[in-house]
Design an enzyme around this catalytic site. Structure first.
Site, short mmCIF file in Angstrom:
data_model
loop_
_atom_site.label_atom_id
_atom_site.label_comp_id
_atom_site.label_asym_id
_atom_site.label_seq_id
_atom_site.Cartn_x
_atom_site.Cartn_y
_atom_site.Cartn_z
N ASP A 10 0.87 -1.18 0.00
CA ASP A 10 0.00 0.00 0.00
C ASP A 10 0.91 1.23 0.00
O ASP A 10 2.10 1.12 0.27
CB ASP A 10 -0.90 0.02 1.24
CG ASP A 10 -1.81 1.26 1.28
OD1 ASP A 10 -2.36 1.61 0.21
OD2 ASP A 10 -1.95 1.89 2.33
N SER A 11 0.31 2.37 -0.27
CA SER A 11 1.08 3.61 -0.21
C SER A 11 1.42 3.96 1.24
O SER A 11 2.27 4.80 1.48
CB SER A 11 0.27 4.75 -0.83
OG SER A 11 -0.93 4.92 -0.09
N CYS A 73 -4.25 -1.11 -2.32
CA CYS A 73 -4.37 0.34 -2.50
C CYS A 73 -5.21 0.55 -3.75
O CYS A 73 -4.88 0.02 -4.82
CB CYS A 73 -2.97 0.92 -2.68
SG CYS A 73 -2.94 2.66 -3.13
N GLU A 152 -3.38 8.62 8.23
CA GLU A 152 -1.94 8.38 8.42
C GLU A 152 -1.43 9.02 9.72
O GLU A 152 -0.42 8.61 10.26
CB GLU A 152 -1.13 8.93 7.23
CG GLU A 152 -1.23 8.11 5.96
CD GLU A 152 -0.32 6.86 5.93
OE1 GLU A 152 0.77 6.88 6.50
OE2 GLU A 152 -0.75 5.86 5.32
N CYS A 184 -10.90 3.42 -0.90
CA CYS A 184 -9.52 3.70 -0.50
C CYS A 184 -9.31 2.87 0.75
O CYS A 184 -10.15 2.89 1.65
CB CYS A 184 -9.34 5.19 -0.21
SG CYS A 184 -7.72 5.57 0.53
N HIS A 186 -7.54 3.25 3.18
CA HIS A 186 -7.43 4.01 4.43
C HIS A 186 -8.82 4.29 5.03
O HIS A 186 -8.93 4.51 6.23
CB HIS A 186 -6.76 5.37 4.18
CG HIS A 186 -5.27 5.29 4.00
ND1 HIS A 186 -4.68 4.73 2.90
CD2 HIS A 186 -4.25 5.72 4.80
CE1 HIS A 186 -3.35 4.84 3.01
NE2 HIS A 186 -3.08 5.43 4.16
N1 DGL Z 1 -4.74 3.55 0.47
C1 DGL Z 1 -4.70 4.10 -0.83
C2 DGL Z 1 -5.93 3.75 -1.65
O1 DGL Z 1 -6.56 2.77 -1.36
C3 DGL Z 1 -4.46 5.52 -1.06
C4 DGL Z 1 -3.87 6.44 -0.29
C5 DGL Z 1 -3.00 7.39 -1.03
O2 DGL Z 1 -3.50 8.39 -1.58
O3 DGL Z 1 -1.83 7.12 -1.01
O4 DGL Z 1 -6.24 4.45 -2.58
#
Ligand code: DGL
Length: 280
Positions: A10-11, A73, A152, A184, A186
């Site tokens: 993931d990012s 992600c 985050e 997303c 997150h």
């Molecule tokens: N967790 C990532 C997603 O599912 C994105 C977060 C980011 O913008 O890095 O898109």
């Protein structure tokens, strides 16, 4: 091969929502995780940058020997999934298809909302995935910049998050959707806040759950589930602050984890962090 770990990237910390589901659904599997927190968020970056960062992370996991890669992600899935499937000789699973299928199963009014990063929404990947299965479904898409940064930072404070989330989701209120895809990885950590804003009438779809289900199906169908009785070893890497990652990870995963700082852009002997920051 079947006892190799599942590689998950993931990012940042968002992909831990997928790890948590993998642990719940597949407790005997080992996970090798890479979170690129130093370059997070990906969602406001160009496709070219997202591609470079994602493949560097996936190559790193692949080279360590994994039986499968999970792009945990949405942003990276939207930009890189098809190319990744061509690039590696292990299966690659993304988070968009599974989330779209779950939303179609959940909606009663055939009107679904999708929230995600700018890059995910711009890619149109969710409407495409939804229409592939259900041509007539109505989709309302909304980019929510700022949500990833909230997550985050660490434990969500309702009073801090509520006004930000309420302002971003204003356009969804009264839109007639009965189902909202948290597009997303997150966002499941903001689920309580999102539910408080949208009310009980909107069902939230966590693509992490569906993705883990896809992983489970694939491993079972291909006789690739891990065998043996030993406790699986999980390894977590982050390109960001390892202490912060561990604090968030332990809070979300509910058990202690070891996290190592590692930046995929570093060369042996390079001053890793400084060098990686220069590449941002
Ligand atoms: N967790 C990532 C997603 O599912 C994105 C977060 C980011 O913008 O890095 O898109």
């Amino acid at each position: 091969m079947r006892n190799k770990p599942i590689g998950v990237m993931d990012s940042g910390v968002g992909g831990l929502t997928v790890v948590s589901e993998l642990w719940r659904q597949l407790p005997r599997e080992a996970v090798l995780f890479y979170g690129d927190s130093v370059r997070c968020p990906y969602g406001d970056r160009s496709d070219d940058e997202i591609r470079r960062f994602t493949f560097k992370a996936l190559d790193f996991l692949y080279e360590q020997g994994v039986k499968m890669l999970v792009i945990a992600c949405n942003t990276a899935t939207a930009v890189c999934l098809e190319e990744a499937k061509e690039r590696y000789d292990v299966p690659v699973i993304g988070v968009i298809g599974p989330g779209a299928r779950a939303a179609i199963a959940a909606t009663e009014v055939q009107k679904v909302g999708v929230i995600g990063t700018r890059a995910t929404i711009k890619s149109n990947s969710y409407p495409k995935a939804l229409h592939l299965t259900h041509r007539g479904i109505n989709v309302v898409s909304l980019a929510c910049p700022g949500f990833v940064e909230l997550v985050e930072k660490g434990p969500i404070q309702m009073d801090e998050a509520l006004p930000i989330v309420a302002t971003s989701l204003q356009d969804l209120k009264g839109s007639g959707i009965d189902t909202l895809i948290l597009g997303c990885t997150h966002y499941p950590h903001l689920a309580k806040v999102i539910a408080a804003v949208l009310g009980n009438g909107v069902r939230l779809i966590n693509s992490a759950e569906e993705t883990a289900r896809d992983v489970s199906h694939w491993l079972t169908e291909h006789a690739m589930t891990r065998v043996g009785l030993d406790v699986p070893e999980h390894i977590f890497y982050t390109s960001g602050d390892a202490i912060r990652f561990r604090t968030i990870g332990e809070a979300w995963l509910g058990k202690s984890i070891d996290v190592q700082f590692f930046d995929v852009w570093s060369e042996p002997g390079e001053p890793t962090k400084e060098w990686s920051c220069a590449l941002r």
